[in-house]
Design a protein around this motif. Structure first.
Motif, PDB file in Angstrom:
ATOM      1  N   ALA A   1       0.790  -1.233   0.000  1.00 37.67           N
ATOM      2  CA  ALA A   1       0.000   0.000   0.000  1.00 37.67           C
ATOM      3  C   ALA A   1       0.824   1.286   0.000  1.00 37.67           C
ATOM      4  CB  ALA A   1      -0.952   0.003   1.200  1.00 37.67           C
ATOM      5  N   HIS A   2       2.155   1.178  -0.045  1.00 42.93           N
ATOM      6  CA  HIS A   2       2.990   2.399  -0.080  1.00 42.93           C
ATOM      7  C   HIS A   2       4.387   1.989  -0.558  1.00 42.93           C
ATOM      8  CE1 HIS A   2       4.401   6.358   1.954  1.00 42.93           C
ATOM      9  NE2 HIS A   2       5.483   5.809   1.425  1.00 42.93           N
ATOM     10  N   ALA A   3       4.741   2.446  -1.742  1.00 42.16           N
ATOM     11  CA  ALA A   3       6.071   2.141  -2.290  1.00 42.16           C
ATOM     12  C   ALA A   3       6.518   3.324  -3.133  1.00 42.16           C
ATOM     13  CB  ALA A   3       6.025   0.877  -3.143  1.00 42.16           C
ATOM     14  N   HIS A   4       7.801   3.363  -3.405  1.00 41.28           N
ATOM     15  CA  HIS A   4       8.377   4.365  -4.305  1.00 41.28           C
ATOM     16  C   HIS A   4       9.109   3.590  -5.386  1.00 41.28           C
ATOM     17  CE1 HIS A   4       7.946   7.877  -1.445  1.00 41.28           C
ATOM     18  NE2 HIS A   4       7.836   6.866  -0.603  1.00 41.28           N
ATOM     19  N   TYR A   5       8.406   3.283  -6.491  1.00 44.27           N
ATOM     20  CA  TYR A   5       9.071   2.463  -7.505  1.00 44.27           C
ATOM     21  C   TYR A   5      10.342   3.121  -8.045  1.00 44.27           C
ATOM     22  CZ  TYR A   5       8.217   4.608 -12.073  1.00 44.27           C
ATOM     23  OH  TYR A   5       8.272   5.439 -13.167  1.00 44.27           O
TER      24      TYR A   5
ATOM     25  N   THR B   1       0.197  10.785   1.050  1.00 43.07           N
ATOM     26  CA  THR B   1       1.340  11.598   1.445  1.00 43.07           C
ATOM     27  C   THR B   1       1.991  10.941   2.666  1.00 43.07           C
ATOM     28  OG1 THR B   1       2.077  13.872   1.852  1.00 43.07           O
ATOM     29  CG2 THR B   1       0.050  13.176   2.962  1.00 43.07           C
ATOM     30  N   HIS B   2       3.033  11.593   3.176  1.00 39.93           N
ATOM     31  CA  HIS B   2       3.751  11.075   4.351  1.00 39.93           C
ATOM     32  C   HIS B   2       3.360  11.896   5.580  1.00 39.93           C
ATOM     33  CE1 HIS B   2       6.331   9.764   0.973  1.00 39.93           C
ATOM     34  NE2 HIS B   2       6.613   8.725   1.745  1.00 39.93           N
ATOM     35  N   LEU B   3       3.367  11.240   6.733  1.00 41.51           N
ATOM     36  CA  LEU B   3       2.950  11.905   7.977  1.00 41.51           C
ATOM     37  C   LEU B   3       3.793  11.412   9.148  1.00 41.51           C
ATOM     38  CD1 LEU B   3       0.833  13.674   9.526  1.00 41.51           C
ATOM     39  CD2 LEU B   3      -0.541  11.588   9.751  1.00 41.51           C
TER      40      LEU B   3
HETATM   41 ZN   LIG Z   1       7.369   6.714   1.425  1.00 38.23          ZN
END
Ligand SMILES: [Zn+2]
Length: 436
Positions: free
Chosen positions: A70-74, A225-227
């Motif tokens: 559910a959260h990646a940075h390809y 986004t990031h938190l």
């Molecule tokens: Zn991230």
């Protein structure tokens, strides 16, 4: 063609954090047709009901919904396992130089394809990814996913300050690019566009407001986004937003808090933030291998689940240290243990499948095995290595048999992967390694 698939079929009828490990049930078979699951149950009964179905028997293998990352940075696939930095230095030293390369569409295509090869070979059928500032990086990701018919989410990562000039857009161009990419990709095949400000420190209030306006125009889109990932990051945020009540307020004040909000990490939350996130039914994404690798802290899984929050599980590659959701489940177990809480294997598996699907508002499509859901499956060998096999041999129940694979398993445990029913377990060949 109708296919009857036999094995140890694992499905959930509820959230095991709410009702306990028995939220999961084992059955013998499922039937798939035209990419969807049409029936689940006892093998004999399904064979009688579907006499013409082709039969595939996976023996004692576990058949589960495919993993949902559910959260990646390809774009960070190639910098995974880079040494020695915490968040802000990590971005400046490794992430930003690598992300600059994605203005080259052929490089973006190469990394996108390689990422899907790696994630599929680890049993992950869906990924929700950040891209880079360059629209080409979004096209590359969605094109590679479409070639495999995978259900995916992604968006252009917007930044208009505190990054190298080659990686900066503006409030207006972030809005314009995002709107155009959303129009091109959202709802096309199995793709969903996600409005994606990287995080408050790299967006001006004007840019956050522009993206909040775009979200208001497309309320069915998710926003990621990031938190509150690291303590130093929170101090930086406070200096940049002196009037904000807390980190979440930097999003809330600009229209970026809501039910389709997907907030990565959320390690160091204030009581007001926890209450507001629960009140609006936002989703939190736990990235345990990243939180330990980058030195961020210990996510409060037990507390946040008890407060009713949607929580998904994710690799956060390349800040995370593995493409494997098995290793990621192990990371979640270890982080929870350090907070004095032992997550049950049923809960860990749920987080990597149904939990992540629910966090992405896609539990009516993927993340479980039930009639009507898409036939994204992973088939797991529970004796994939000698170390795992000798531990599993002592198991008295399914969860004792599964837990050694959670803690010690890797891509060798993935016997097969089905994407919309189609068997698809690509091997990563030397040719698909980085070209430098
Ligand atoms: Zn991230």
């Amino acid at each position: 063609m109708t296919e009857l698939i036999r094995g140890r079929v694992l499905r959930y009828h509820a959230d095991p954090f709410s009702v306990g490990p028995d939220a999961a049930q084992l059955t013998e078979a499922l039937v798939i047709d035209k990419g969807s699951i049409v029936a689940v149950g006892a093998a004999d009964a399904l064979q009688r009901a579907y006499p013409g179905a082709r039969i595939t028997d996976y023996g004692t293998c576990l058949i589960s919904a495919g993993f949902v990352d559910a959260h990646a940075h390809y774009p960070q696939s190639a910098i995974i396992a880079s040494w020695g930095k915490q968040l802000i230095d990590w971005l400046n030293t490794y992430t930003f130089p690598e992300e600059m390369r994605f203005s080259n569409i052929s490089y973006a295509n190469e990394v996108a394809k390689r990422t899907f090869d790696l994630t599929l070979s680890n049993g992950t059928t869906s990924v929700c990814s950040y891209c880079t500032i360059q629209p080409e990086s979004v096209d590359a990701f969605f094109s590679a996913a479409a070639a495999r018919n995978q259900r995916v989410w992604a968006g252009k990562t917007c930044m208009d300050r505190n990054a190298p000039s080659a990686l900066l857009d503006t409030a207006q161009s972030a809005y314009d690019d995002s709107a155009r990419l959303l129009g091109s990709w959202h709802g096309r095949g199995r793709a969903s566009y996600v409005i994606t400000p990287r995080f408050s420190p790299t967006s001006t209030p004007d840019q956050l407001s522009a993206l909040g306006a775009l979200w208001a125009e497309h309320p069915k889109c998710l926003m990621q986004t990031h938190l509150s990932e690291q303590v130093d990051e929170i101090s930086w945020m406070r200096a940049l937003f002196p009037s904000a009540r807390d980190y979440l307020d930097t999003y809330e004040a600009h229209g970026l808090l809501g039910a389709g909000g997907i907030y990565g990490h959320a390690v160091h939350l204030e009581p007001r933030e926890r209450a507001r996130l629960a009140e609006v039914d936002a989703s939190l994404i736990h990235c345990p291998t990243s939180n330990t690798f980058i030195g961020s802290g210990l996510f409060d899984m037990a507390g946040l689940k008890a407060e009713g929050l949607r929580v998904g599980l994710a690799t956060d590659t390349g800040g995370g240290s593995s493409f494997s959701m098995l290793r990621t489940m192990a990371g979640a177990y270890e982080v929870a243990q350090l907070r004095g809480h032992a997550l049950h294997p049923s809960q860990l598996w749920w987080l990597a499948t149904a939990g992540s699907a629910k966090a992405l508002h896609a539990d009516h499509q993927i993340g479980n095995i039930a009639p009507g859901l898409e036939a994204d499956l992973v088939i797991i060998d529970l004796q994939s290595t000698p170390a795992i096999a000798q531990a599993t041999a002592r198991a008295d129940d399914i969860w004792q048999a599964v837990f050694p694979t959670i803690m010690m398993g890797d891509d060798r445990a993935i016997r097969d992967v089905r994407v919309a029913g189609v068997s698809h377990k690509p091997q990563v060949s030397p040719k698909s390694q980085p070209s430098g």
